[in-house]
Design a protein around this motif. Structure first.
Motif, PDB file in Angstrom:
ATOM      1  N   TYR A  25       1.216  -0.789   0.273  1.00 18.28           N
ATOM      2  CA  TYR A  25       0.067  -0.303  -0.106  1.00 18.28           C
ATOM      3  C   TYR A  25       0.877   0.991   0.326  1.00 18.28           C
ATOM      4  N   VAL A  26       2.061   1.612   0.950  1.00 20.00           N
ATOM      5  CA  VAL A  26       2.875   2.657   1.001  1.00 20.00           C
ATOM      6  C   VAL A  26       3.929   2.481  -0.391  1.00 20.00           C
ATOM      7  N   SER A  27       3.995   1.862  -1.050  1.00 22.47           N
ATOM      8  CA  SER A  27       4.612   1.605  -2.372  1.00 22.47           C
ATOM      9  C   SER A  27       4.733   2.941  -3.590  1.00 22.47           C
ATOM     10  N   LEU A  28       5.354   2.977  -4.044  1.00 21.33           N
ATOM     11  CA  LEU A  28       5.403   3.803  -4.713  1.00 21.33           C
ATOM     12  C   LEU A  28       5.200   3.968  -6.238  1.00 21.33           C
ATOM     13  N   VAL A  29       4.446   4.143  -6.867  1.00 22.71           N
ATOM     14  CA  VAL A  29       3.602   3.700  -8.195  1.00 22.71           C
ATOM     15  C   VAL A  29       3.482   4.769  -9.123  1.00 22.71           C
ATOM     16  N   HIS A  30       4.796   4.652  -9.889  1.00 21.81           N
ATOM     17  CA  HIS A  30       4.351   5.438 -11.208  1.00 21.81           C
ATOM     18  C   HIS A  30       4.285   5.074 -12.393  1.00 21.81           C
ATOM     19  N   GLY A  31       3.094   5.578 -13.251  1.00 18.61           N
ATOM     20  CA  GLY A  31       2.946   5.179 -14.467  1.00 18.61           C
ATOM     21  C   GLY A  31       2.958   4.042 -14.758  1.00 18.61           C
ATOM     22  N   GLY A  32       2.026   2.812 -13.220  1.00 16.43           N
ATOM     23  CA  GLY A  32       1.239   2.237 -12.611  1.00 16.43           C
ATOM     24  C   GLY A  32       2.550   0.391 -12.952  1.00 16.43           C
ATOM     25  N   HIS A  33       3.765   1.566 -12.975  1.00  6.42           N
ATOM     26  CA  HIS A  33       4.940   0.612 -12.156  1.00  6.42           C
ATOM     27  C   HIS A  33       5.514   0.821 -11.620  1.00  6.42           C
ATOM     28  N   ALA A  34       5.404  -1.048 -10.062  1.00  9.35           N
ATOM     29  CA  ALA A  34       5.807  -0.493  -8.993  1.00  9.35           C
ATOM     30  C   ALA A  34       7.097  -0.161  -8.401  1.00  9.35           C
ATOM     31  N   PRO A  82      10.903   7.475 -10.588  1.00  6.00           N
ATOM     32  CA  PRO A  82      10.413   6.543  -9.172  1.00  6.00           C
ATOM     33  C   PRO A  82      10.233   5.342  -9.758  1.00  6.00           C
ATOM     34  N   ALA A  83       9.884   4.800 -11.043  1.00  3.95           N
ATOM     35  CA  ALA A  83       9.922   3.066 -11.462  1.00  3.95           C
ATOM     36  C   ALA A  83      11.104   3.080 -12.517  1.00  3.95           C
ATOM     37  N   GLY A  84      12.363   3.625 -12.594  1.00  6.24           N
ATOM     38  CA  GLY A  84      13.344   3.468 -13.138  1.00  6.24           C
ATOM     39  C   GLY A  84      12.876   3.609 -14.458  1.00  6.24           C
ATOM     40  N   ARG A  85      12.781   4.494 -15.158  1.00 10.70           N
ATOM     41  CA  ARG A  85      11.655   4.359 -16.468  1.00 10.70           C
ATOM     42  C   ARG A  85      11.725   5.380 -17.139  1.00 10.70           C
ATOM     43  N   PRO A  86      12.320   6.161 -17.870  1.00  8.29           N
ATOM     44  CA  PRO A  86      12.546   7.895 -18.153  1.00  8.29           C
ATOM     45  C   PRO A  86      10.435   8.606 -17.990  1.00  8.29           C
ATOM     46  N   CYS A  87      10.469   9.208 -18.197  1.00 14.36           N
ATOM     47  CA  CYS A  87       9.116  10.170 -17.673  1.00 14.36           C
ATOM     48  C   CYS A  87       8.841  11.046 -18.866  1.00 14.36           C
ATOM     49  N   THR A  88       7.783  10.682 -18.983  1.00 13.86           N
ATOM     50  CA  THR A  88       7.323  11.693 -20.269  1.00 13.86           C
ATOM     51  C   THR A  88       6.340  12.366 -20.269  1.00 13.86           C
ATOM     52  N   PHE A 108       9.615  -0.574  -5.851  1.00 12.94           N
ATOM     53  CA  PHE A 108       9.617  -1.476  -4.627  1.00 12.94           C
ATOM     54  C   PHE A 108      11.053  -0.590  -4.028  1.00 12.94           C
ATOM     55  N   GLY A 109      10.450  -0.842  -2.899  1.00 21.03           N
ATOM     56  CA  GLY A 109      11.812  -0.287  -1.862  1.00 21.03           C
ATOM     57  C   GLY A 109      11.922   1.547  -1.790  1.00 21.03           C
ATOM     58  N   THR A 110      10.710   1.655  -2.478  1.00 22.97           N
ATOM     59  CA  THR A 110      10.015   3.637  -2.623  1.00 22.97           C
ATOM     60  C   THR A 110       8.770   3.714  -2.210  1.00 22.97           C
ATOM     61  N   LEU A 111       8.696   5.205  -0.616  1.00 23.83           N
ATOM     62  CA  LEU A 111       7.688   5.495   0.010  1.00 23.83           C
ATOM     63  C   LEU A 111       6.995   5.904  -0.752  1.00 23.83           C
ATOM     64  N   ASP A 112       5.445   6.073  -0.935  1.00 22.20           N
ATOM     65  CA  ASP A 112       4.754   7.459  -1.335  1.00 22.20           C
ATOM     66  C   ASP A 112       3.696   8.005  -0.521  1.00 22.20           C
ATOM     67  N   ALA A 113       4.949   9.043   0.037  1.00 24.36           N
ATOM     68  CA  ALA A 113       4.836   9.807   1.719  1.00 24.36           C
ATOM     69  C   ALA A 113       3.712  10.057   1.488  1.00 24.36           C
ATOM     70  N   ASP A 114       2.514  10.515   0.580  1.00 22.97           N
ATOM     71  CA  ASP A 114       1.428  10.741   0.657  1.00 22.97           C
ATOM     72  C   ASP A 114       0.834   9.479   1.459  1.00 22.97           C
ATOM     73  N   ARG A 115       1.105   8.237   0.905  1.00 20.75           N
ATOM     74  CA  ARG A 115       0.515   7.305   1.673  1.00 20.75           C
ATOM     75  C   ARG A 115       1.198   6.894   2.580  1.00 20.75           C
ATOM     76  N   ALA A 116       2.334   6.451   2.959  1.00 20.48           N
ATOM     77  CA  ALA A 116       3.062   6.641   4.020  1.00 20.48           C
ATOM     78  C   ALA A 116       2.170   7.829   5.583  1.00 20.48           C
ATOM     79  N   ARG A 117       1.764   8.280   5.346  1.00 22.52           N
ATOM     80  CA  ARG A 117       1.590   9.632   5.963  1.00 22.52           C
ATOM     81  C   ARG A 117       0.177   8.888   6.922  1.00 22.52           C
ATOM     82  N   THR A 118      -0.633   9.157   5.436  1.00 19.20           N
ATOM     83  CA  THR A 118      -2.040   8.315   4.833  1.00 19.20           C
ATOM     84  C   THR A 118      -1.748   6.889   6.650  1.00 19.20           C
ATOM     85  N   ALA A 119      -0.888   5.682   6.307  1.00 16.53           N
ATOM     86  CA  ALA A 119      -0.974   4.388   7.127  1.00 16.53           C
ATOM     87  C   ALA A 119      -1.070   5.204   8.258  1.00 16.53           C
ATOM     88  N   PHE A 120       0.667   6.000   8.465  1.00 19.08           N
ATOM     89  CA  PHE A 120       0.609   6.548  10.140  1.00 19.08           C
ATOM     90  C   PHE A 120      -0.651   7.162  11.228  1.00 19.08           C
TER      91      PHE A 120
END
Length: 147
Positions: A21-30, A111-117, A32-44
């Motif tokens: 739930y707290v992993s950063l997902v960008h452009g549909g790609h997870a 965030p997902a290790g891919r070029p962002c367009t 892993f190992g990187t927190l989505d700050a907003d989701r982590a805050r919500t979880a706390f």
């Protein structure tokens, strides 16, 4: 493969693994190992499990590193016992498969290790957290505590 916890059938999968739930997902790609700050805050704030995103029970668990103990704080939210068992079995940093932390943050480029367009995406302006700088390329903690 460790069975997916019963609380997680609604969670997306990446490579056969539950995307926390707290992993950063960008452009549909997870990322892993990187927190989505907003989701982590919500979880706390809402007492949600960092893996399944469901409310925590009275009994919950934390994953902490020696550095977290020294600072008396964990940067990651708690987990249900069954979500902890799944995470301990499948996370390379916890199960011993990864011997070192990443040399560079996945946020250093994208965030997902891919070029962002997407020109409206904030990913290029994001910077790694101080914790990443301290861990960059260092050996993985071998005495991580669960509980």
């Amino acid at each position: 493969m460790h069975p997916i916890p019963q609380r997680c059938p609604h969670r997306p999968l990446a490579g056969g693994l539950v995307v926390p739930y707290v992993s950063l997902v960008h452009g549909g790609h997870a990322a892993f190992g990187t927190l989505d700050a907003d989701r982590a805050r919500t979880a706390f704030l809402d007492r949600l499990c960092q893996i399944c995103g469901h409310p925590l029970d009275e009994r919950c668990w934390l994953i902490v590193r020696p550095a977290d103990i020294a600072r008396s704080h964990s940067p990651e939210p708690a987990l249900h016992p069954e979500c902890l068992r799944y995470t301990a079995a499948t996370c390379p940093m916890l199960n011993g498969q990864a011997t070192h932390y990443r040399q560079r943050s996945v946020l250093a480029s994208h965030p997902a290790g891919r070029p962002c367009t997407d020109p409206s995406c904030p990913c290029p302006s994001r910077t790694p957290d101080n914790g990443h700088a301290a861990r960059s390329g260092r050996p993985a903690d071998t005495d991580t505590k669960h509980g």
